[in-house]
Design a protein around this motif. Structure first.
Motif, PDB file in Angstrom:
ATOM      1  N   GLY A   1       8.950  -2.692   1.168  1.00  0.00           N
ATOM      2  CA  GLY A   1       7.517  -2.817   0.670  1.00  0.00           C
ATOM      3  C   GLY A   1       7.420  -2.952  -0.773  1.00  0.00           C
ATOM      4  N   TYR A   2       6.746  -3.811  -1.232  1.00  0.00           N
ATOM      5  CA  TYR A   2       6.360  -4.306  -2.461  1.00  0.00           C
ATOM      6  C   TYR A   2       5.033  -3.944  -2.717  1.00  0.00           C
ATOM      7  CZ  TYR A   2      10.819  -7.082  -2.154  1.00  0.00           C
ATOM      8  OH  TYR A   2      12.148  -7.409  -1.748  1.00  0.00           O
ATOM      9  N   GLU A   3       4.804  -3.109  -3.826  1.00  0.00           N
ATOM     10  CA  GLU A   3       3.442  -2.895  -4.148  1.00  0.00           C
ATOM     11  C   GLU A   3       3.333  -2.891  -5.638  1.00  0.00           C
ATOM     12  OE1 GLU A   3       0.379  -2.081  -2.526  1.00  0.00           O
ATOM     13  OE2 GLU A   3      -0.291  -1.602  -4.658  1.00  0.00           O
ATOM     14  N   LEU A   4       1.945  -3.316  -5.887  1.00  0.00           N
ATOM     15  CA  LEU A   4       1.845  -3.421  -7.444  1.00  0.00           C
ATOM     16  C   LEU A   4       1.207  -2.086  -8.148  1.00  0.00           C
ATOM     17  CD1 LEU A   4       1.464  -5.158  -9.960  1.00  0.00           C
ATOM     18  CD2 LEU A   4      -1.028  -5.884  -9.031  1.00  0.00           C
TER      19      LEU A   4
ATOM     20  N   GLY B   1       0.821  -1.292  -0.035  1.00  0.00           N
ATOM     21  CA  GLY B   1       0.196   0.117  -0.026  1.00  0.00           C
ATOM     22  C   GLY B   1       0.765   1.142  -0.106  1.00  0.00           C
ATOM     23  N   TYR B   2       0.694   2.099   1.012  1.00  0.00           N
ATOM     24  CA  TYR B   2       1.524   3.264   1.273  1.00  0.00           C
ATOM     25  C   TYR B   2       2.908   3.163   2.091  1.00  0.00           C
ATOM     26  CZ  TYR B   2      -2.298   5.655  -1.191  1.00  0.00           C
ATOM     27  OH  TYR B   2      -2.999   6.013  -2.295  1.00  0.00           O
ATOM     28  N   GLY B   3       3.045   1.844   2.502  1.00  0.00           N
ATOM     29  CA  GLY B   3       4.335   1.593   3.199  1.00  0.00           C
ATOM     30  C   GLY B   3       4.317   2.099   4.697  1.00  0.00           C
ATOM     31  N   ARG B   4       3.177   1.954   5.359  1.00  0.00           N
ATOM     32  CA  ARG B   4       3.097   2.455   6.897  1.00  0.00           C
ATOM     33  C   ARG B   4       4.095   1.628   7.584  1.00  0.00           C
ATOM     34  NH1 ARG B   4      -3.462   2.960   8.357  1.00  0.00           N
ATOM     35  NH2 ARG B   4      -3.689   4.909   7.690  1.00  0.00           N
ATOM     36  N   MET B   5       4.154   0.430   7.460  1.00  0.00           N
ATOM     37  CA  MET B   5       5.149  -0.432   8.270  1.00  0.00           C
ATOM     38  C   MET B   5       6.627   0.120   8.221  1.00  0.00           C
ATOM     39  SD  MET B   5       5.754  -4.489   8.247  1.00  0.00           S
ATOM     40  CE  MET B   5       4.758  -4.961   9.370  1.00  0.00           C
TER      41      MET B   5
ATOM     42  N   VAL C   1       6.318  -3.669  -7.550  1.00  0.00           N
ATOM     43  CA  VAL C   1       6.433  -5.024  -8.368  1.00  0.00           C
ATOM     44  C   VAL C   1       4.974  -6.084  -8.009  1.00  0.00           C
ATOM     45  CG1 VAL C   1       8.950  -5.260  -8.032  1.00  0.00           C
ATOM     46  CG2 VAL C   1       7.550  -5.869  -6.207  1.00  0.00           C
ATOM     47  N   ASP C   2       5.095  -6.957  -8.901  1.00  0.00           N
ATOM     48  CA  ASP C   2       4.045  -7.990  -8.686  1.00  0.00           C
ATOM     49  C   ASP C   2       4.745  -9.170  -8.086  1.00  0.00           C
ATOM     50  OD1 ASP C   2       2.165  -9.969  -9.055  1.00  0.00           O
ATOM     51  OD2 ASP C   2       1.791  -9.874 -10.890  1.00  0.00           O
ATOM     52  N   VAL C   3       4.401  -9.149  -6.519  1.00  0.00           N
ATOM     53  CA  VAL C   3       4.895 -10.104  -5.897  1.00  0.00           C
ATOM     54  C   VAL C   3       4.537 -11.574  -6.404  1.00  0.00           C
ATOM     55  CG1 VAL C   3       5.404  -9.061  -3.852  1.00  0.00           C
ATOM     56  CG2 VAL C   3       3.189 -10.087  -4.170  1.00  0.00           C
ATOM     57  N   ALA C   4       3.475 -11.595  -7.196  1.00  0.00           N
ATOM     58  CA  ALA C   4       3.232 -13.168  -7.611  1.00  0.00           C
ATOM     59  C   ALA C   4       3.870 -13.311  -9.091  1.00  0.00           C
ATOM     60  CB  ALA C   4       1.615 -13.157  -7.705  1.00  0.00           C
ATOM     61  N   ALA C   5       4.781 -12.605  -9.738  1.00  0.00           N
ATOM     62  CA  ALA C   5       5.255 -12.763 -10.956  1.00  0.00           C
ATOM     63  C   ALA C   5       6.146 -13.876 -10.929  1.00  0.00           C
ATOM     64  CB  ALA C   5       5.971 -11.301 -11.530  1.00  0.00           C
ATOM     65  N   ALA C   6       6.301 -14.575 -12.166  1.00  0.00           N
ATOM     66  CA  ALA C   6       7.275 -15.663 -12.013  1.00  0.00           C
ATOM     67  C   ALA C   6       8.800 -15.175 -11.815  1.00  0.00           C
ATOM     68  CB  ALA C   6       7.265 -16.464 -13.332  1.00  0.00           C
TER      69      ALA C   6
END
Ligand code: SAM
Length: 222
Positions: free
Chosen positions: A115-118, A96-100, A143-148
Motif C-alpha cells: 500500500g502506497y500512501e502520502l 489510506g489505512y491499508g484495508r486491502m 510515498v508520493d506515487v506521482a513523484a518522478a
C-alpha cells in the motif's frame, strides 16, 4: 493474521451488506475489532499543518472516515472477481489505512500486498495495526506515487480509489500506460473522478478489453 481475530472478522465479512450505508456500518465494526484509531489520527491530521500544498495534492482531509475508504465488503467482491493466485502481487495507489492488505491477509494470505500512501500518519497507523495483527504478506509505504523518482512495481493488480489531484492521477496513469507497452495491466478504479478520467482521457485502458463495471468500481484490463 492473529488467530483470535480471524474468525470474528470473517463472520462479519460473510454478511452481505444491504446497501452502501450498511457496508460502511459493517466496515466501522471491523475497524473497531481490529483496533484502528482512525478518528484520532484524522483529528491529528486535520489539526496539524498539512505539509503539502493543497492546490497540488488531494489528501481528503476532513472527509468522513468511512467515505475515505473502500468498504471491506467491496474488497471481497474484487477478490471474488479476480481470484488471485498464490504469489500474485496487489498494489493500492493511495492506500489510506491499508484495508486491502488486511482483507488479503484474511482471505488469501499467499498474495503479496503493498500500500502506497502520502499521508505519514495514516501509514503509521496502518503499520501499527499490521504489526499488532502480525500480517506477513502486507506492507505500507509512505510515498508520493506521482513523484518522478517513484517507479511503480510490476503488480498483478493496481487498485486506485480517487486517490489524488487530477494532475497526480494523470501522472500515475501515464506511468501505467508506459508499463502496458510491455505487459497487460489490470487496474481497478473506484470513485467517480478516476473512472471518468480513465474513460474520457485514457482509452488505452479500455480499447482491448471492455471494462467490467460494478456498482462502485470498475476493472480495466489493458
Ligand atoms: C480516497 S482515499 C482511498 C484509501 C484506500 N485506497 C481505500 O480505498 O480504502 C485516497 C488516499 O490517497 C492518498 N493520496 C493522495 N495523493 C497521493 C499521492 N500522490 N501518493 C500517494 N497517496 C496519495 C490520500 O492521502 C488518501 O489517503
Amino acid at each position: 493474521m492473529r488467530k483470535d481475530l480471524h474468525q470474528p472478522i470473517i463472520e462479519i465479512l460473510s454478511v452481505r451488506p444491504s446497501s452502501y450505508a450498511n457496508a460502511k456500518q459493517l466496515s466501522e465494526l471491523i475497524d473497531g475489532k481490529l483496533g484502528y484509531q482512525m478518528s484520532q489520527v484524522e483529528e491529528l491530521i486535520s489539526n496539524g499543518k498539512c505539509e503539502f500544498d493543497i492546490r497540488e495534492k488531494q489528501l481528503w482531509i476532513g472527509l468522513d472516515i468511512q467515505s475515505l475508504q473502500t468498504p471491506y465488503s467491496e474488497i471481497i467482491e474484487m477478490i471474488d472477481l479476480l481470484k488471485p493466485k498464490r504469489g500474485d502481487f496487489w498494489v493500492d495507489l493511495g492506500a489510506g489505512y491499508g484495508r486491502m492488505g488486511v482483507v488479503l491477509s484474511l482471505i488469501c494470505d499467499e498474495v503479496q500486498f503493498y500500500g502506497y500512501e502520502l499521508e505519514k500518519l495514516r501509514v503509521e497507523e496502518a503499520d501499527r495495526i499490521y504489526s499488532l495483527l502480525n500480517l506477513q504478506n502486507a506492507q505500507m509505504y509512505c510515498v508520493d506515487v506521482a513523484a518522478a523518482d517513484f517507479e511503480l512495481p510490476d503488480a498483478d493488480l493496481f487498485f486506485a480509489y480517487d486517490f489524488g489531484s487530477k494532475a497526480d492521477v494523470d501522472i500515475v496513469l501515464e506511468k501505467l500506460k508506459e508499463k502496458s507497452k510491455y505487459r497487460s495491466i489490470n487496474v481497478i478504479a473506484r470513485g467517480r473522478d478516476i473512472k471518468n478520467w480513465i474513460m474520457m482521457e485514457h482509452p488505452w485502458l479500455s480499447e482491448v478489453n471492455s471494462p467490467i463495471h460494478r456498482e462502485n468500481w470498475s476493472l480495466f484490463v489493458s
